[in-house]
Design an enzyme around this catalytic site. Structure first.
Site, mmCIF file in Angstrom:
data_model
loop_
_atom_site.group_PDB
_atom_site.id
_atom_site.type_symbol
_atom_site.label_atom_id
_atom_site.label_comp_id
_atom_site.label_asym_id
_atom_site.label_seq_id
_atom_site.Cartn_x
_atom_site.Cartn_y
_atom_site.Cartn_z
ATOM 1 N N ARG A 177 0.854 -1.179 0.000
ATOM 2 C CA ARG A 177 0.000 0.000 0.000
ATOM 3 C C ARG A 177 0.893 1.233 0.000
ATOM 4 O O ARG A 177 2.029 1.188 0.460
ATOM 5 C CB ARG A 177 -0.906 0.010 1.226
ATOM 6 C CG ARG A 177 -1.807 -1.211 1.372
ATOM 7 C CD ARG A 177 -2.581 -1.164 2.686
ATOM 8 N NE ARG A 177 -3.464 -2.310 2.840
ATOM 9 C CZ ARG A 177 -3.132 -3.451 3.411
ATOM 10 N NH1 ARG A 177 -1.897 -3.609 3.899
ATOM 11 N NH2 ARG A 177 -3.995 -4.448 3.518
ATOM 12 N N LYS A 201 -1.406 -2.907 8.145
ATOM 13 C CA LYS A 201 -2.506 -2.466 8.994
ATOM 14 C C LYS A 201 -2.442 -3.177 10.342
ATOM 15 O O LYS A 201 -2.091 -4.354 10.435
ATOM 16 C CB LYS A 201 -3.843 -2.769 8.321
ATOM 17 C CG LYS A 201 -4.114 -1.889 7.102
ATOM 18 C CD LYS A 201 -5.507 -2.155 6.538
ATOM 19 C CE LYS A 201 -5.822 -1.208 5.399
ATOM 20 N NZ LYS A 201 -7.180 -1.432 4.852
ATOM 21 N N HIS A 272 -3.394 2.264 -5.598
ATOM 22 C CA HIS A 272 -4.007 0.947 -5.445
ATOM 23 C C HIS A 272 -4.091 0.211 -6.779
ATOM 24 O O HIS A 272 -4.207 -1.024 -6.798
ATOM 25 C CB HIS A 272 -5.398 1.091 -4.814
ATOM 26 C CG HIS A 272 -5.493 0.433 -3.475
ATOM 27 N ND1 HIS A 272 -4.659 0.753 -2.421
ATOM 28 C CD2 HIS A 272 -6.290 -0.563 -3.013
ATOM 29 C CE1 HIS A 272 -4.961 0.000 -1.372
ATOM 30 N NE2 HIS A 272 -5.940 -0.817 -1.714
ATOM 31 N N ARG A 275 -1.190 -1.964 -6.815
ATOM 32 C CA ARG A 275 -1.405 -3.093 -5.898
ATOM 33 C C ARG A 275 -2.341 -4.117 -6.546
ATOM 34 O O ARG A 275 -2.097 -5.327 -6.480
ATOM 35 C CB ARG A 275 -1.980 -2.567 -4.586
ATOM 36 C CG ARG A 275 -2.237 -3.617 -3.508
ATOM 37 C CD ARG A 275 -2.544 -2.891 -2.195
ATOM 38 N NE ARG A 275 -3.214 -3.727 -1.214
ATOM 39 C CZ ARG A 275 -2.583 -4.527 -0.349
ATOM 40 N NH1 ARG A 275 -1.270 -4.606 -0.378
ATOM 41 N NH2 ARG A 275 -3.258 -5.229 0.525
ATOM 42 N N HIS A 298 -3.407 -9.534 3.578
ATOM 43 C CA HIS A 298 -4.823 -9.657 3.895
ATOM 44 C C HIS A 298 -5.010 -10.615 5.070
ATOM 45 O O HIS A 298 -4.407 -11.691 5.103
ATOM 46 C CB HIS A 298 -5.601 -10.196 2.696
ATOM 47 C CG HIS A 298 -5.774 -9.200 1.594
ATOM 48 N ND1 HIS A 298 -6.067 -9.559 0.287
ATOM 49 C CD2 HIS A 298 -5.708 -7.841 1.589
ATOM 50 C CE1 HIS A 298 -6.169 -8.474 -0.456
ATOM 51 N NE2 HIS A 298 -5.948 -7.428 0.310
ATOM 52 N N TYR A 307 -9.732 -11.012 -6.490
ATOM 53 C CA TYR A 307 -8.834 -10.938 -7.641
ATOM 54 C C TYR A 307 -9.000 -12.150 -8.552
ATOM 55 O O TYR A 307 -8.732 -12.066 -9.751
ATOM 56 C CB TYR A 307 -7.383 -10.839 -7.177
ATOM 57 C CG TYR A 307 -7.075 -9.533 -6.483
ATOM 58 C CD1 TYR A 307 -6.890 -8.371 -7.208
ATOM 59 C CD2 TYR A 307 -6.993 -9.473 -5.096
ATOM 60 C CE1 TYR A 307 -6.618 -7.171 -6.576
ATOM 61 C CE2 TYR A 307 -6.727 -8.280 -4.457
ATOM 62 C CZ TYR A 307 -6.543 -7.126 -5.190
ATOM 63 O OH TYR A 307 -6.288 -5.942 -4.563
#
Length: 332
Positions: A177, A201, A272, A275, A298, A307
């Protein structure tokens, strides 16, 4: 006293003190025990400020007084809008409801309420949007244009061009990111072993490989450009520096990408997008979805599986245009 209110902040209605205290305790829990990022906390704070304002308008003074009808009325208000707020999309409304549901689960667990009135209130399902990826040829053109200034400008332009090429190569080569990329320190990059240590994150750290192209671009930047940028200020350990020698910001990195996209003749390209392209191109090349999940950071493979829908869509289009019996011919 139940009727006592906390002092309102700017653009915030009077909120009963007990409601405000419950929200503060919940946000503190998210920050300290859950380790949520500052941007996520800010979104939760904004959504819960609106929620407690709506509760106060309905006469609720404490978190234990809230009923399911109050929560449903708040959700309906989000979707319909009012004089002070435009109607929210399903995705934005869902985010606010997630914050509300979390608050009430916390209140029940901490003994601030006897029941959870939000338990049966489901957030609206946002329409599924397939992530946008660009073809590998467009990625190559974008990356080449990132260093265009290095080939035609003076020393300062050359340094920024090397930095820009390294930044975009790393974004696409690692799937990071933009906030993760600008948050990298020099020591997070191991060019000898070919990996980067990325803090994602919730403070979670993951190790991702760095390919040859990104390694060479990063090495050129570190040797030929970063020392000069560092002399302009106090960049400290930051990997990517701005023209003043400080850490490159998210906004600065966004501008780097936008400038490169304009030179490459590409529109609607965001950090993004790189990404998404990273993940899509890996899956197109045969990578396992769980490997891609780990590389993207994730928490759930369900997030990554979107995806695979892109890949299936591409396969369907190729099949429809390539197989001789994919489509029937009309007989006249």
């Amino acid at each position: 006293m139940p009727g006592r209110t906390a002092p309102p902040t700017e653009n915030e209605p009077d909120v009963p003190a007990e409601l405000a205290a419950a929200v503060r305790a919940y946000l503190g829990h998210l920050a300290v025990e859950r380790g949520l990022a500052a941007n996520t906390l800010s979104s939760y704070r904004r959504d819960l400020r609106r929620y407690t304002g709506a509760l106060a308008a309905r006469g609720r003074a404490a978190i234990g007084e809230v009923a399911e009808d109050d929560v449903r009325a708040f959700l309906a208000g989000l979707r319909e809008g009012d004089a002070d707020h435009p109607p929210l999309s399903a995705g934005s409304a869902a985010r606010a409801v997630v914050a509300v549901r979390g608050l009430h689960r916390f209140a029940l667990r901490e003994g601030l309420a006897a029941a959870d009135p939000a338990r049966e209130v489901r957030p609206p399902a946002p329409p599924r949007r397939l992530p946008k990826a660009i073809p590998p040829a467009d990625v190559e053109r974008l990356l080449a244009c990132a260093q265009a200034a290095a080939e035609s400008g003076g020393p300062a332009d050359a340094a920024r061009g090397l930095r820009d090429r390294a930044l975009l190569e790393l974004l696409y080569g690692s799937g990071a990111r933009i906030s993760e990329a600008v948050g990298l320190d020099v020591d997070d990059l191991d060019l000898d072993e070919g990996f980067a240590r990325i803090r994602g994150k919730g403070g979670k750290t993951r190790i991702v490989p760095v390919g040859d192209y990104a390694r060479r671009a990063a090495e050129a930047y570190l040797v030929r450009a970063r020392p000069g940028l560092a002399r302009a200020g106090r960049g400290g350990p930051a990997l990517f520096l701005n023209a003043r020698g400080g850490r490159l910001s998210r906004q600065g990195a966004w501008m780097v990408l936008r400038a490169a996209a304009e030179r490459a003749g590409l529109s609607d390209v965001s950090p993004h997008t790189l990404r998404h392209s990273f993940a899509t191109h890996l899956l197109d090349g045969g990578a396992d979805v769980r490997v891609v999940q780990e590389l993207l950071g994730h928490a759930s493979v369900t997030t990554t599986q979107v995806y695979t829908l892109v890949t299936v869509q591409v396969l369907r289009e190729v099949y429809a245009t390539s197989h001789p019996r994919a489509r029937s011919r009309r007989v006249r």
